[in-house]
Design a protein around this motif. Structure first.
Motif, short mmCIF file in Angstrom:
data_model
loop_
_atom_site.label_atom_id
_atom_site.label_comp_id
_atom_site.label_asym_id
_atom_site.label_seq_id
_atom_site.Cartn_x
_atom_site.Cartn_y
_atom_site.Cartn_z
N ARG A 174 -28.16 -63.95 -44.82
CA ARG A 174 -27.23 -62.90 -44.37
C ARG A 174 -26.92 -61.94 -45.51
O ARG A 174 -26.83 -60.73 -45.31
CB ARG A 174 -25.94 -63.53 -43.85
CG ARG A 174 -26.11 -64.16 -42.48
CD ARG A 174 -24.99 -65.14 -42.17
NE ARG A 174 -23.68 -64.54 -42.29
CZ ARG A 174 -22.58 -65.23 -42.63
NH1 ARG A 174 -22.65 -66.51 -42.87
NH2 ARG A 174 -21.44 -64.62 -42.70
N ALA A 175 -26.74 -62.49 -46.72
CA ALA A 175 -26.44 -61.65 -47.87
C ALA A 175 -27.60 -60.69 -48.15
O ALA A 175 -27.40 -59.52 -48.46
CB ALA A 175 -26.16 -62.50 -49.10
N SER A 178 -27.30 -57.88 -45.93
CA SER A 178 -26.09 -57.11 -46.15
C SER A 178 -26.16 -56.27 -47.42
O SER A 178 -25.76 -55.12 -47.44
CB SER A 178 -24.89 -58.06 -46.24
OG SER A 178 -23.69 -57.35 -46.36
N ASN A 179 -26.69 -56.85 -48.50
CA ASN A 179 -26.78 -56.13 -49.78
C ASN A 179 -27.83 -56.80 -50.68
O ASN A 179 -27.52 -57.73 -51.41
CB ASN A 179 -25.41 -56.12 -50.47
CG ASN A 179 -25.41 -55.30 -51.74
OD1 ASN A 179 -26.46 -54.95 -52.27
ND2 ASN A 179 -24.23 -54.98 -52.24
N ASN A 181 -29.31 -55.83 -53.41
CA ASN A 181 -29.05 -55.76 -54.85
C ASN A 181 -28.12 -56.87 -55.30
O ASN A 181 -28.37 -57.56 -56.28
CB ASN A 181 -28.38 -54.42 -55.18
CG ASN A 181 -29.38 -53.32 -55.30
OD1 ASN A 181 -30.38 -53.47 -55.99
ND2 ASN A 181 -29.15 -52.24 -54.60
N MET A 182 -27.02 -56.99 -54.57
CA MET A 182 -26.05 -58.02 -54.88
C MET A 182 -26.70 -59.40 -54.76
O MET A 182 -26.46 -60.29 -55.57
CB MET A 182 -24.86 -57.87 -53.92
CG MET A 182 -23.90 -59.01 -53.91
SD MET A 182 -24.36 -60.25 -52.67
CE MET A 182 -22.85 -61.19 -52.63
N SER A 183 -27.54 -59.57 -53.75
CA SER A 183 -28.16 -60.87 -53.52
C SER A 183 -29.01 -61.29 -54.70
O SER A 183 -28.94 -62.43 -55.17
CB SER A 183 -29.01 -60.83 -52.25
OG SER A 183 -28.22 -60.46 -51.16
N ALA A 185 -28.68 -60.19 -57.73
CA ALA A 185 -27.78 -60.43 -58.86
C ALA A 185 -27.13 -61.81 -58.75
O ALA A 185 -26.69 -62.37 -59.74
CB ALA A 185 -26.70 -59.34 -58.92
N GLN A 186 -27.05 -62.35 -57.54
CA GLN A 186 -26.49 -63.69 -57.36
C GLN A 186 -27.59 -64.75 -57.29
O GLN A 186 -27.37 -65.87 -56.81
CB GLN A 186 -25.62 -63.77 -56.10
CG GLN A 186 -24.43 -62.81 -56.11
CD GLN A 186 -23.54 -62.97 -57.34
OE1 GLN A 186 -23.53 -64.00 -57.99
NE2 GLN A 186 -22.81 -61.92 -57.67
N GLY A 309 -18.28 -44.38 -49.74
CA GLY A 309 -18.55 -44.60 -51.15
C GLY A 309 -18.42 -43.32 -51.97
O GLY A 309 -17.87 -43.33 -53.05
N PHE B 86 -21.33 -53.58 -61.30
CA PHE B 86 -22.02 -52.30 -61.30
C PHE B 86 -21.05 -51.12 -61.26
O PHE B 86 -19.87 -51.27 -60.97
CB PHE B 86 -22.95 -52.22 -60.08
CG PHE B 86 -23.83 -53.42 -59.91
CD1 PHE B 86 -25.06 -53.47 -60.52
CD2 PHE B 86 -23.41 -54.50 -59.15
CE1 PHE B 86 -25.88 -54.58 -60.37
CE2 PHE B 86 -24.22 -55.62 -59.00
CZ PHE B 86 -25.46 -55.66 -59.61
N MET B 90 -19.77 -50.50 -54.24
CA MET B 90 -20.46 -51.01 -53.06
C MET B 90 -21.58 -51.97 -53.45
O MET B 90 -22.07 -52.72 -52.63
CB MET B 90 -21.09 -49.86 -52.26
CG MET B 90 -20.13 -48.76 -51.86
SD MET B 90 -18.89 -49.38 -50.73
CE MET B 90 -17.50 -48.37 -51.18
N MET B 91 -22.01 -51.92 -54.71
CA MET B 91 -23.24 -52.63 -55.06
C MET B 91 -23.07 -54.11 -55.35
O MET B 91 -24.01 -54.88 -55.23
CB MET B 91 -23.89 -51.95 -56.26
CG MET B 91 -25.25 -51.41 -55.90
SD MET B 91 -25.93 -50.45 -57.23
CE MET B 91 -27.07 -51.64 -57.92
N GLY B 92 -21.86 -54.52 -55.72
CA GLY B 92 -21.70 -55.88 -56.19
C GLY B 92 -21.33 -56.91 -55.15
O GLY B 92 -21.27 -58.10 -55.44
N THR B 93 -21.04 -56.45 -53.92
CA THR B 93 -20.59 -57.39 -52.90
C THR B 93 -21.34 -57.14 -51.59
O THR B 93 -21.87 -56.06 -51.38
CB THR B 93 -19.08 -57.21 -52.62
OG1 THR B 93 -18.80 -55.81 -52.57
CG2 THR B 93 -18.23 -57.86 -53.68
N ALA B 94 -21.36 -58.15 -50.72
CA ALA B 94 -21.97 -58.01 -49.40
C ALA B 94 -20.89 -57.56 -48.42
O ALA B 94 -20.01 -58.34 -48.09
CB ALA B 94 -22.60 -59.32 -48.96
#
Lengths: 313, 264
Positions: A174-175, A178-179, A181-183, A185-186, A309, B86, B90-94
């Motif tokens: 799901r992550a 959803s994102n 980039n964030m995924s 990074a995690q 944003g 970041f 918006m970039m660091g979280t889902a």
């Protein structure tokens, strides 16, 4: 028999077809909503499921094995699309189209197994073979009625999928949607998640195709044509009607099935109102286009107070 | 803790848009260093952080984190060494996932993801305590979708996520640049606290010279893809903005060009 009489007679058929396509719609939901990929593989993998199921059953395999192999075949199709996207860097839509096109030949080959040449249509009779669901028994009472089996299967599937997306891997998937980039990074391997998601989705779609072939008594090389649009229609109808009351993920999956059922009921109504079956695909395409535009228009015209944003930057 | 050795990165090589972003960049960070990074437009600040994080491969040189050469590792594998925040909130979280779900994802950075439940009961309590420390009232909104939060709230959560599993190096990439001054100050203060509490080795890129001077124990300035100034210890404590500008022009032979840095 009047308009309503014939409509009511057509209801069980519409519901049965709706539930089967609802399973397919859940597959579409996983790619389209969870992973944020529009996956066109499904137009081919639906038929792959049907073809594998029919050919296996005809060659004497037990029904459960035929269904299982159909699912595996669908997952292989998803794997192909996933590798096109992640290893070859082909854009998602094009990757799906490539697999779908290739599957047309594969599906003809599958249905031609044993007879040499490719066959476009392969019938299977419920009188000779043990099938899980058949539209023949739509009006009978008891467990032979396909609606019973379909309801149970769908309920079990929704429970399993709900369970899966509450696990660590499911959450990572799901992550990824959803994102991405964030995924990364995690520490989430987003490519792997995409491939797994596409396999999962196409496995479900092939399962739906296998059930559909049993239900209608044949597999056909064209049975998946436009499947993605019907799947999207079901997903979107379900979202629009149930978004206010279905917040839970399991209920959202259920909304896909309800959406598919509503879709087939509406089809029955418009056919009885005099629409030609030739025009059905055009109508479906227009309905999906309309429903896809609604959120976009809403955002453009009703979100003046909402900050995005750019406003924060 | 972090060694960058002779790293070169060229974008659009061989075209008219060729840009040498990193030009034989070298930097050594000791354990516990909190190093601020400043530089003009296009000096390579963010590029350096992206090179460390492995967003793309570098053309030359090596990146070593805690003794391990990570130059060839893909981004998602390097994640186990790194915490990242970041510039874009918006970039660091889902956005479509809950606050707790985001934290749970971060709590599994560098671990194998299995079919175990995505969040345990004990974790929910732990996350509640940690969110309470942010002092933003988020501990009462744990199941809120992150997409509904403000930029500052999201940056605070991203910071918390970056520190849930102790990273070898924390990378802060202009993480307050997109926030209003008041929120930016609060997020900076929070960054200081998190770095201090966990004794994190940190690289913080900022466009604000005063922030660069006020935070951390070390300051480096980049120009044309390499380090031109490296100021630490007592030297850094006495530093002023005008000192910094003067030392920059001596070191690089150019005037410092960054409107935001001068106005900020």
């Amino acid at each position: 028999m009047g308009f309503f009489g014939s409509l009511i007679n057509a209801m069980p058929g519409a519901v049965g077809q709706g539930i089967i396509w609802g399973i397919m719609a859940i597959g579409v939901y996983i790619t389209f909503r969870v992973l944020d990929i529009a996956d066109l593989t499904v137009d081919g993998s639906l038929c792959t499921g049907g073809a594998v199921c029919v050919i296996m059953t005809l060659s004497g395999a037990p029904m459960w094995l035929a269904l299982l192999v159909a699912v595996i075949a669908g997952m292989a199709a998803g794997l192909a699309t996933g590798l096109f996207q992640t290893v070859c860097g082909i854009p998602a839509i094009l990757a799906g189209i490539l697999t779908q096109l290739g599957l047309y030949s594969v599906n003809l080959r599958i249905m031609g197994i044993g007879t040499g040449g490719g066959k476009a249509n392969l019938p299977i009779s419920v009188d000779k073979y043990n099938l899980l669901v058949s539209s023949r028994y739509l009006t009978s009472v008891g467990i032979r009625n396909p609606l019973v089996a379909l309801t149970i299967i769908t309920a079990v599937l929704i429970v399993v999928i709900y369970w899966f997306f509450g696990r660590e891997i499911g959450c990572a998937m799901r992550a990824t949607g959803s994102n991405p980039n964030m995924s990364r990074a995690q520490g989430i391997n987003t490519d792997l998640m995409k491939v797994l998601g596409l396999m999962f989705s196409n496995g479900l779609v092939a399962f739906s195709g296998a059930l559909l072939a049993q239900y209608q008594g044949f597999s056909d090389v064209n049975m998946g044509r436009g499947a993605i649009v019907i799947g999207l229609a079901a997903v979107i109808i379900g979202e629009v009607i149930f978004e206010k009351i279905f917040r839970n993920f399991a209920l959202k999956l259920m909304a896909c099935v309800f959406g598919a059922i509503i879709y087939y009921i509406v089809i029955q109504i418009v056919l009885r109102l005099g629409l030609s079956t030739d025009d059905l695909k055009l109508l479906t395409a227009l309905v999906v286009a309309l429903f896809l535009s609604v959120p976009y228009w809403k955002k453009r015209h009703f979100s003046k107070s909402k900050k995005g944003g750019a406003a924060n930057a | 803790m972090l060694k960058i050795e002779n790293v070169t990165k060229v974008f659009n090589a061989g075209t008219v848009n060729e840009k040498v972003a990193l030009n034989g960049l070298s930097l050594h960070l000791n354990e516990g260093d909190f190093c601020t990074v400043i530089g003009g437009n296009g000096a390579g600040k963010s590029t350096m952080l992206n090179a460390i994080a492995g967003v793309w491969g570098v053309d030359e040189g090596n990146i070593i984190i805690d003794g391990q050469d990570v130059t060839k590792l893909p981004e998602f594998k390097r994640a186990s060494f790194l915490g990242r925040v970041f510039q874009d909130p918006m970039m660091g979280t889902a956005p479509t996932m809950q606050i707790v779900e985001n934290l749970a994802l971060a709590a599994r950075r560098g671990k194998k993801r299995t079919l175990r439940p995505s969040i345990s009961k004990a974790e929910i309590e732990e996350f509640r305590d940690k969110l309470a420390m942010l002092d933003l009232g988020l501990e009462n909104r744990m199941t809120t979708k992150v997409g509904l939060l403000s930029g500052g709230q999201r940056q605070a959560i991203t910071l918390l996520m970056a520190s849930l599993r102790q990273p070898k190096v924390l990378l802060l990439d202009e993480h307050t640049a997109a926030l209003d001054p008041k929120t930016a100050a609060k997020v900076l203060e929070l960054s200081d606290r998190i770095v201090e509490d966990n004794n994190l080795t940190t690289l913080m890129v900022t466009h604000n010279m005063r922030d660069a001077i006020a935070h951390g124990n070390r300051l480096i300035m980049l120009n044309n893809g390499r380090v031109v100034l490296d100021i630490a210890g007592e030297d850094k404590k006495k530093l002023t903005v005008s000192d910094l500008l003067q030392r920059f022009s001596v070191a690089s032979g150019e005037e410092f060009v960054n409107d935001r840095a001068l106005l900020g």
